[in-house]
Design a protein around this motif. Structure first.
Motif, PDB file in Angstrom:
ATOM      1  N   UNK A  99     -26.080 -16.088  37.120  1.00 18.10           N
ATOM      2  CA  UNK A  99     -25.964 -16.243  35.861  1.00 18.10           C
ATOM      3  C   UNK A  99     -26.056 -15.899  34.679  1.00 18.10           C
ATOM      4  N   UNK A 100     -25.890 -14.517  33.716  1.00 17.55           N
ATOM      5  CA  UNK A 100     -26.139 -14.069  32.582  1.00 17.55           C
ATOM      6  C   UNK A 100     -26.293 -14.644  31.162  1.00 17.55           C
ATOM      7  N   UNK A 101     -25.561 -15.661  30.983  1.00 17.92           N
ATOM      8  CA  UNK A 101     -24.986 -16.310  29.807  1.00 17.92           C
ATOM      9  C   UNK A 101     -25.735 -16.224  29.156  1.00 17.92           C
ATOM     10  N   UNK A 102     -27.142 -16.442  29.071  1.00 17.10           N
ATOM     11  CA  UNK A 102     -28.096 -17.316  28.170  1.00 17.10           C
ATOM     12  C   UNK A 102     -28.711 -15.988  28.353  1.00 17.10           C
ATOM     13  N   UNK A 103     -28.545 -14.441  28.641  1.00 14.32           N
ATOM     14  CA  UNK A 103     -29.256 -13.272  28.340  1.00 14.32           C
ATOM     15  C   UNK A 103     -28.770 -12.991  27.273  1.00 14.32           C
ATOM     16  N   UNK A 104     -30.257 -12.727  26.847  1.00 10.57           N
ATOM     17  CA  UNK A 104     -29.641 -12.325  25.013  1.00 10.57           C
ATOM     18  C   UNK A 104     -30.265 -10.196  24.849  1.00 10.57           C
ATOM     19  N   UNK A 105     -31.176  -9.332  25.576  1.00  4.54           N
ATOM     20  CA  UNK A 105     -31.601  -8.488  25.546  1.00  4.54           C
ATOM     21  C   UNK A 105     -31.915  -8.060  27.328  1.00  4.54           C
ATOM     22  N   UNK A 106     -31.162  -6.534  27.275  1.00  3.34           N
ATOM     23  CA  UNK A 106     -31.970  -6.176  28.261  1.00  3.34           C
ATOM     24  C   UNK A 106     -31.768  -4.883  28.094  1.00  3.34           C
TER      25      UNK A 106
ATOM     26  N   UNK B 154     -30.821  -2.916  33.390  1.00  2.00           N
ATOM     27  CA  UNK B 154     -29.191  -2.508  33.701  1.00  2.00           C
ATOM     28  C   UNK B 154     -29.155  -1.808  34.755  1.00  2.00           C
ATOM     29  N   UNK B 155     -30.114  -0.745  34.967  1.00  2.00           N
ATOM     30  CA  UNK B 155     -30.332  -0.343  36.395  1.00  2.00           C
ATOM     31  C   UNK B 155     -29.720  -1.361  37.427  1.00  2.00           C
TER      32      UNK B 155
ATOM     33  N   UNK C  96     -22.162 -13.491  37.175  1.00  2.00           N
ATOM     34  CA  UNK C  96     -21.451 -14.194  36.054  1.00  2.00           C
ATOM     35  C   UNK C  96     -21.678 -14.236  34.449  1.00  2.00           C
ATOM     36  N   UNK C  97     -20.939 -14.539  34.165  1.00  2.00           N
ATOM     37  CA  UNK C  97     -21.123 -15.041  32.534  1.00  2.00           C
ATOM     38  C   UNK C  97     -21.843 -13.749  32.159  1.00  2.00           C
ATOM     39  N   UNK C  98     -21.719 -12.657  32.447  1.00  2.00           N
ATOM     40  CA  UNK C  98     -21.942 -10.979  32.068  1.00  2.00           C
ATOM     41  C   UNK C  98     -21.595 -10.809  30.679  1.00  2.00           C
ATOM     42  N   UNK C  99     -22.327 -10.942  29.053  1.00  2.00           N
ATOM     43  CA  UNK C  99     -21.985 -10.432  27.810  1.00  2.00           C
ATOM     44  C   UNK C  99     -20.686  -8.841  27.916  1.00  2.00           C
ATOM     45  N   UNK C 100     -20.605  -9.013  26.925  1.00  2.00           N
ATOM     46  CA  UNK C 100     -19.121  -7.511  27.213  1.00  2.00           C
ATOM     47  C   UNK C 100     -20.670  -6.311  26.798  1.00  2.00           C
ATOM     48  N   UNK C 101     -21.473  -6.319  26.861  1.00  2.00           N
ATOM     49  CA  UNK C 101     -22.573  -4.896  25.562  1.00  2.00           C
ATOM     50  C   UNK C 101     -23.316  -4.769  27.393  1.00  2.00           C
TER      51      UNK C 101
ATOM     52  N   UNK D 102     -21.656  -5.227  30.490  1.00  2.00           N
ATOM     53  CA  UNK D 102     -20.757  -5.184  31.229  1.00  2.00           C
ATOM     54  C   UNK D 102     -20.855  -3.169  31.241  1.00  2.00           C
ATOM     55  N   UNK D 103     -20.482  -3.400  29.687  1.00  2.00           N
ATOM     56  CA  UNK D 103     -20.388  -1.808  29.073  1.00  2.00           C
ATOM     57  C   UNK D 103     -21.470  -1.081  29.381  1.00  2.00           C
ATOM     58  N   UNK D 104     -22.850  -2.015  29.621  1.00  2.00           N
ATOM     59  CA  UNK D 104     -23.942  -0.782  30.061  1.00  2.00           C
ATOM     60  C   UNK D 104     -23.707  -0.044  31.683  1.00  2.00           C
ATOM     61  N   UNK D 105     -23.671  -1.584  32.081  1.00  2.00           N
ATOM     62  CA  UNK D 105     -23.439  -1.153  33.744  1.00  2.00           C
ATOM     63  C   UNK D 105     -22.458  -0.533  34.219  1.00  2.00           C
TER      64      UNK D 105
END
Length: 97
Positions: A45-52, A57-58, A71-76, A78-81
């Motif tokens: 659950x990545x909802x509270x992740x602020x920086x990767x 990402x890899x 789950x709860x993956x931010x748009x940025x 998800x785009x990086x993945x």
């Protein structure tokens, strides 16, 4: 800093991640996943992740490819993945001689 909270419901294990997911955290997170993955469905659950960072990402792309739910993956993120999975936008061309 990364905070990891683990919860279990039947055969589902959820890791709620908070803070920054960076290279130095990946070995420990992989160890935790490896402990549960053989017998459970694993969800990050990545909802509270602020920086990767790039390595994270890899890591997330490989986790998802291995069947781990994100789950709860931010748009940025998800785009990086998605960019990670697609490879370079303009691959170098080889010259024929």
């Amino acid at each position: 800093m990364l905070k990891i909270q683990r919860s279990v419901d039947a055969d589902n294990v959820r890791f709620v991640l908070s803070g920054s997911l960076e290279r130095q955290h990946l070995a420990e997170l992989q160890r935790l996943i490896d402990e549960d993955a053989p017998h459970n469905v694993v969800t990050l659950d990545l909802e509270e992740i602020r920086l990767v960072d790039r390595e994270a990402v890899g890591f997330l792309a490989r986790c998802e490819a291995a069947g781990i739910r994100l789950e709860n993956c931010s748009a940025y993120v998800r785009e990086s993945i998605a960019r990670q999975e697609d490879g370079p936008v303009n691959p170098p061309r080889t010259r024929r001689r």
